[in-house]
Scaffold this motif. Structure first.
Motif, PDB file in Angstrom:
ATOM      1  N   VAL A 156      15.680  46.109  83.965  1.00  0.00           N
ATOM      2  CA  VAL A 156      16.016  45.470  84.946  1.00  0.00           C
ATOM      3  C   VAL A 156      17.110  46.101  85.766  1.00  0.00           C
ATOM      4  O   VAL A 156      17.704  47.009  85.198  1.00  0.00           O
ATOM      5  CB  VAL A 156      16.916  44.158  84.280  1.00  0.00           C
ATOM      6  CG1 VAL A 156      18.010  44.427  83.437  1.00  0.00           C
ATOM      7  CG2 VAL A 156      17.341  43.052  85.305  1.00  0.00           C
ATOM      8  N   ASN A 189      20.676  46.966  87.216  1.00  0.00           N
ATOM      9  CA  ASN A 189      22.028  46.392  87.042  1.00  0.00           C
ATOM     10  C   ASN A 189      22.498  45.459  87.844  1.00  0.00           C
ATOM     11  O   ASN A 189      22.395  45.430  89.102  1.00  0.00           O
ATOM     12  CB  ASN A 189      22.886  47.790  86.684  1.00  0.00           C
ATOM     13  CG  ASN A 189      23.208  48.551  87.844  1.00  0.00           C
ATOM     14  OD1 ASN A 189      22.262  48.873  88.703  1.00  0.00           O
ATOM     15  ND2 ASN A 189      24.558  49.095  87.955  1.00  0.00           N
ATOM     16  N   ASN A 247      35.725  53.598  73.003  1.00  0.00           N
ATOM     17  CA  ASN A 247      36.289  53.447  74.270  1.00  0.00           C
ATOM     18  C   ASN A 247      36.900  54.650  74.867  1.00  0.00           C
ATOM     19  O   ASN A 247      36.314  55.661  75.189  1.00  0.00           O
ATOM     20  CB  ASN A 247      37.145  52.124  74.002  1.00  0.00           C
ATOM     21  CG  ASN A 247      36.663  50.783  73.642  1.00  0.00           C
ATOM     22  OD1 ASN A 247      35.478  50.614  73.883  1.00  0.00           O
ATOM     23  ND2 ASN A 247      37.412  50.044  73.096  1.00  0.00           N
TER      24      ASN A 247
HETATM   25  N1  LIG Z   1      30.472  53.763  69.182  1.00  0.00           N
HETATM   26  C1  LIG Z   1      31.130  52.870  69.742  1.00  0.00           C
HETATM   27  N2  LIG Z   1      31.229  51.345  69.534  1.00  0.00           N
HETATM   28  C2  LIG Z   1      31.755  50.341  70.098  1.00  0.00           C
HETATM   29  C3  LIG Z   1      32.559  50.789  71.228  1.00  0.00           C
HETATM   30  C4  LIG Z   1      32.577  52.248  71.692  1.00  0.00           C
HETATM   31  O1  LIG Z   1      33.151  52.875  72.820  1.00  0.00           O
HETATM   32  N3  LIG Z   1      31.987  53.190  70.981  1.00  0.00           N
HETATM   33  N4  LIG Z   1      33.196  49.758  71.991  1.00  0.00           N
HETATM   34  C5  LIG Z   1      33.420  48.569  71.456  1.00  0.00           C
HETATM   35  C6  LIG Z   1      33.781  47.669  72.513  1.00  0.00           C
HETATM   36  S1  LIG Z   1      35.295  47.285  72.778  1.00  0.00           S
HETATM   37  C7  LIG Z   1      32.769  46.956  72.919  1.00  0.00           C
HETATM   38  S2  LIG Z   1      33.204  45.757  74.247  1.00  0.00           S
HETATM   39  C8  LIG Z   1      31.398  47.023  72.661  1.00  0.00           C
HETATM   40  C9  LIG Z   1      30.684  47.511  74.086  1.00  0.00           C
HETATM   41  O2  LIG Z   1      29.305  47.649  73.554  1.00  0.00           O
HETATM   42  P1  LIG Z   1      28.163  47.275  74.688  1.00  0.00           P
HETATM   43  O3  LIG Z   1      28.112  45.854  74.936  1.00  0.00           O
HETATM   44  O4  LIG Z   1      26.899  47.900  74.323  1.00  0.00           O
HETATM   45  O5  LIG Z   1      28.502  47.848  76.132  1.00  0.00           O
HETATM   46  P2  LIG Z   1      28.319  49.164  76.899  1.00  0.00           P
HETATM   47  O6  LIG Z   1      27.693  50.400  76.034  1.00  0.00           O
HETATM   48  O7  LIG Z   1      29.485  49.338  77.750  1.00  0.00           O
HETATM   49  O8  LIG Z   1      27.113  48.733  77.837  1.00  0.00           O
HETATM   50  C10 LIG Z   1      25.817  47.993  77.334  1.00  0.00           C
HETATM   51  C11 LIG Z   1      24.731  48.166  77.887  1.00  0.00           C
HETATM   52  O9  LIG Z   1      24.633  47.556  79.126  1.00  0.00           O
HETATM   53  C12 LIG Z   1      23.589  48.147  79.742  1.00  0.00           C
HETATM   54  N5  LIG Z   1      23.667  47.725  81.293  1.00  0.00           N
HETATM   55  C13 LIG Z   1      24.536  48.125  82.170  1.00  0.00           C
HETATM   56  N6  LIG Z   1      24.414  47.253  83.397  1.00  0.00           N
HETATM   57  C14 LIG Z   1      23.588  46.371  82.885  1.00  0.00           C
HETATM   58  C15 LIG Z   1      22.967  45.142  83.663  1.00  0.00           C
HETATM   59  O10 LIG Z   1      23.155  44.821  84.758  1.00  0.00           O
HETATM   60  N7  LIG Z   1      22.383  44.340  82.955  1.00  0.00           N
HETATM   61  C16 LIG Z   1      21.841  44.668  81.811  1.00  0.00           C
HETATM   62  N8  LIG Z   1      20.776  43.956  81.117  1.00  0.00           N
HETATM   63  N9  LIG Z   1      22.268  45.864  81.116  1.00  0.00           N
HETATM   64  C17 LIG Z   1      23.055  46.352  81.794  1.00  0.00           C
HETATM   65  C18 LIG Z   1      23.826  49.691  79.784  1.00  0.00           C
HETATM   66  O11 LIG Z   1      22.770  50.296  80.072  1.00  0.00           O
HETATM   67  C19 LIG Z   1      24.385  49.759  78.224  1.00  0.00           C
HETATM   68  O12 LIG Z   1      23.156  50.095  77.365  1.00  0.00           O
HETATM   69  O13 LIG Z   1      31.191  48.125  71.846  1.00  0.00           O
HETATM   70  C20 LIG Z   1      32.136  48.271  70.849  1.00  0.00           C
HETATM   71  N10 LIG Z   1      31.649  49.262  69.926  1.00  0.00           N
END
Ligand SMILES: Nc1nc2c(c(=O)[nH]1)N[C@H]1C(S)=C(S)[C@@H](COP(=O)(O)OP(=O)(O)OC[C@H]3O[C@@H](n4cnc5c(=O)[nH]c(N)nc54)[C@H](O)[C@@H]3O)O[C@H]1N2
Ligand SMILES: Nc1nc2c(c(=O)[nH]1)N[C@H]1C(S)=C(S)[C@@H](COP(=O)(O)OP(=O)(O)OC[C@H]3O[C@@H](n4cnc5c(=O)[nH]c(N)nc54)[C@H](O)[C@@H]3O)O[C@H]1N2
Ligand SMILES: [Mo]
Length: 764
Positions: free
Chosen positions: A285, A287, A660
């Protein structure tokens, strides 16, 4: 369009997530951060009874843990906390803050664990060591003076990691101080969930527990990078796949963990190419295209049901559920019927037949899980996105039934828990009357500042003091450059932290840095070694016991620091037993139970139960605590379409080697990027249209029309398999491009996944 592309996209990572790559990466990471023995011994107790709750992500901790109940990234988070590097007073004597401001995040955190309380000395531009007593007395005086001038000009930020006990004490500190200025990381993260779901299903959190994965028939996955952000969930996904459960994924990028997975704890899988295909249908999709994609699914289902009704065939929708449990279906169905397929295709970037195939998968399943992350929440339409997923699930009664439900995957390990114990800027969500009764004071009733309002206040000067319980606010927040420029105007900054970061080296006029224990460390108080509690993504409270010796004996626990600050800046209140609480955290848990008797019933007796103490969740039982008493269908707003083809939509991403703003290395092995994070992922067509070739340096500017220039130069162009018009870069490096006002309607979550930008060659 000519299908032939000037440069071929990066070859995909050839290995599955998990597997040998993960074991090898883990070994390297443990060596790099030092203390491999302490880490190895701690890992045996990670997410286990009698051990500690992982300091990485918030994914659920099963009642029957796997032999090793941690993932590669959880192990890295453990190694990061237990590093043997130390940022001592000698380190700070050697480096001025002006010098440290030139360091990268990797270098700053790379200095290791903070060891002594520090106070900023403007004459030498250095942090100098002070005793705990001096630090607390100084902070107390400064906060008391701010409080006397205007209690609403101080902000108490929480980053999502501190325990339920420390967080409860922290919110009480803010309210006794006189404000609800309790922004937290959730304001940049799942606030869109917390705003969307109470309106649709009457709870602010997900409805899914671990056992639902064992009973589900289909999983719909939106914008969550499971292989990096919550890898332990791969166990549940793999088990579901082995039962033949289809997984339909919506993500602009082909994320390795969503494509295939090998279980490093399954020797058979490690030795054979028998990895599991995770996604059975992968929809790339655009973004920002999820609202359109979800409209396509709902439209197909509603129209298929119209046809079935006309022919007297079996219904496609769960008509009985809709009639008994929901409101607003008529208007919603009308809006879906009226939606135009060409607009859906344009908006989502997906062909109609792919969406219809996904809709059929949904229609054939009796129990569906809808799982999502930042790909849905960090948008202008973040709230509407979540409500649209909720609409889809309601169409076939997929809420409040075994194997079905909505599953926001939370970020920080206790971010959901902090909300459960009163960390919120919204007075209506805090039990103010109960706090008034328990602690005999008049709590502030005025709405406090969330993250965006905090940034605005720092920029316009109405915020004067910032206290941070963890976090790296100046890197994580939007418009980070504008914010950093204003930050030095603060009268007071106080940070409670484990490792040095950029925010710490931009001091206010008076500034303190207080080193705290991490959750993996043994927390000795007058009453003995303490246990703390955290809440996971599925709403279960768990006990967590420190298992490692503290990095240095001078560290204090977050609970002890919060209590000391409170006593130093507030008039005495005999009703608040700060010292008793610090001596024995079980008494804080009693206070938490006294504040929310229904939620925390039997807290101290039950939080060690295998699988944790589940928090009551009315929607799971099909009780709808909404205004109408029913689950609510919500008509989505019209989407804002970008018509200028020169504008691209930037999504900011996490690599597999960061947590992060804590950057573990400059590599991202899943995306085949090595040695730098200053990259821009682009579709080859979009590159060619701008005269860019692989490896060129790009110059990126934000399209904002607000008089502020936001730009980044020198991002290396990486051709990538993503939709045309979409570009990707890393968080937090791209945060100077994210305008403060570019946030979700209703929740104020910065729209970090959809920043309008223009890209050109940096040399042109
Ligand atoms: N190893 C590791 N683990 C973590 C974190 C970390 O930094 N490292 N951070 C922690 C925190 S605080 C959080 S909030 C979570 C974050 O974890 P996730 O929710 O996975 O966040 P992101 O990795 O920022 O992005 C998630 C996905 O969204 C996709 N994406 C981007 N734009 C869009 C869109 O418009 N639509 C759709 N359907 N997909 C889209 C990207 O390609 C990516 O694969 O993970 C937590 N865990
Ligand atoms: N552009 C863009 N911006 C984003 C995002 C995005 O996807 N794109 N994601 C957003 C999201 S989802 C989030 S959650 C925020 C995260 O933003 P933050 O709340 O700033 O979180 P972290 O980066 O995890 O904070 C790291 C710091 O926390 C401190 N720390 C670590 N462990 C502890 C501990 O146990 N106790 C204490 N007191 N301190 C500790 C360390 O000093 C470390 O330097 O960023 C948001 N910003
Ligand atoms: Mo987050």
């Amino acid at each position: 369009m000519n299908a032939k592309t000037p440069t071929s996209p990066v070859p995909p990572y050839p290995h599955p997530a998990g597997g040998w790559g993960s074991v090898k990466a883990l070994g390297i990471s443990l060596m790099r951060d030092g203390a491999p023995l302490a880490t190895a011994s701690a890992l045996r107790k990670q997410n286990k009874p009698g051990g500690f709750a992982c300091v990485g992500c918030a994914w659920a901790k099963p009642a029957k843990p796997h032999l090793a109940e941690f993932c590669e990234n959880g192990a890295k988070a453990t190694a990061w906390e237990l590093t043997d590097k130390r940022a001592t007073p000698e380190f700070f004597a050697r480096h001025s803050l002006a010098e440290l401001r030139g360091w990268s995040e990797l270098e700053l955190e790379g200095a290791g664990r903070l060891t002594e309380p520090l106070r900023y000395d403007a004459d030498s531009d250095r942090y100098l060591p002070v005793s705990w007593d001096e630090a607390i007395a100084g902070i107390g005086r400064a906060l008391a003076a701010q409080r006397a001038a205007d209690p609403r000009a101080t902000v108490f930020y929480a980053s999502g990691r501190a325990s339920l006990e420390a967080s409860y004490m922290y919110q009480l500190l803010a309210r006794l101080y006189g404000n609800n200025n309790l922004p937290d990381s959730s304001n940049m993260c799942h606030e869109s969930t917390s705003v969307a779901l109470p309106e649709t299903i009457g709870v602010p959190v997900g409805t899914v527990r671990l056992d639902d994965f064992e009973q589900t028939d289909a999983i719909f996955f939106f914008g969550q990078n499971v292989g990096v952000s919550s890898p332990r969930m791969l166990h549940q996904l793999q088990e579901a796949r082995q039962r033949g459960v289809p997984i339909v994924t919506f993500n602009p990028l082909k994320e390795v963990g969503l494509v295939h997975f090998a279980n490093p704890q399954s020797p058979a899988q490690m030795l054979t190419p028998g990895e599991t295909t995770i996604s059975t249908q992968y929809l790339q999709v655009r973004n920002g295209g999820d609202l359109a994609a979800l409209t396509g699914l709902c439209k197909w289902l509603i129209e298929a049901d119209d046809i079935a009704q006309a022919r007297g065939g079996a219904r496609v929708l769960d008509a009985a559920f809709i009639a008994e449990h929901t409101q607003g279906f008529g208007a919603f169905a009308q809006a879906m019927r009226a939606a135009d397929w060409s607009a859906i295709e344009r908006g989502s970037g997906l062909p109609r037949d792919a969406l219809e195939r996904a809709a059929k998968t949904y229609a054939h399943a009796t129990a569906v899980l809808g799982i999502y992350g930042m790909g849905l929440t960090q948008h202008r339409e973040g709230v509407a996105n979540v409500q649209m997923l909720s609409n889809l699930l309601l169409l076939r009664g997929n809420i409040g039934r075994p194997g079905a439900g909505i599953c926001p995957v939370r970020g920080h390990s206790n971010v959901q828990g902090q909300r459960s114990v009163g960390i919120t800027e919204k007075p209506e969500l805090a039990p103010l009357d109960r706090l008034a009764e328990l602690y005999a004071f008049e709590p502030p009733r005025e709405r406090g500042r969330d993250t965006v309002a905090t940034c605005e206040g720092v920029i316009d000067g109405s915020v004067r003091a910032f206290v941070g319980l963890g976090g790296n606010f100046l890197r994580a927040a939007p418009d980070s450059q504008r914010l950093a420029a204003a930050w030095a105007g603060l009268d007071l900054t106080v940070h409670v932290a484990t490792r040095l970061n950029f925010t710490h080296v931009v001091p206010g006029r008076e500034s303190y840095l207080l080193p705290c224990l991490g959750r993996i460390e043994i927390d000795q108080q007058a009453g003995g070694a303490q246990t703390v509690a955290v809440e996971d993504s599925t709403g279960c409270f768990h006990a967590s016991d420190g298992v490692a010796e503290p990095a240095v004996p001078t560290l204090r626990s977050e609970a002890a620091i919060v209590a000391a600050i409170a006593q130093a800046c507030l008039p005495p209140n005999p009703r608040v037993p700060w010292n008793d609480w610090v001596a024995d955290y079980a008494k804080v848990r009693d206070a938490i139970e006294a504040t929310w008797p229904d939620v925390f019933q039997g807290f101290n007796q039950r939080f060690r139960d295998p699988g944790g103490l589940p928090k009551p969740n009315a929607a799971r039982e099909r009780r709808w605590e909404t205004d109408s008493g029913k689950a609510q269908f919500i008509v989505p707003p019209p989407t804002e379409h970008e018509s200028d083809p020169s504008v691209l939509r930037l999504m900011t991403l996490r690599s597999d080697d960061q947590f992060n703003t804590s950057i573990y290395s400059l590599d991202d092995r899943f995306r085949n990027v090595w040695g730098t994070r200053r990259v821009l992922f682009m579709h080859p067509h979009d590159m060619r249209a701008r005269g860019l070739a692989e490896g060129d340096m790009a110059h990126v500017t934000t399209v904002a029309h607000d008089g502020h220039r936001r730009e980044l130069a020198g991002l290396r162009v990486v051709p990538y398999d993503l939709p045309r018009g979409s570009v990707g870069g890393y968080f937090p490096e791209c945060n100077p491009l994210l305008p403060l006002q570019h946030h979700a309607h209703g929740s104020h979550v910065p729209a970090a996944k959809n920043i309008p930008v223009r890209v050109k060659s940096a040399v042109a």
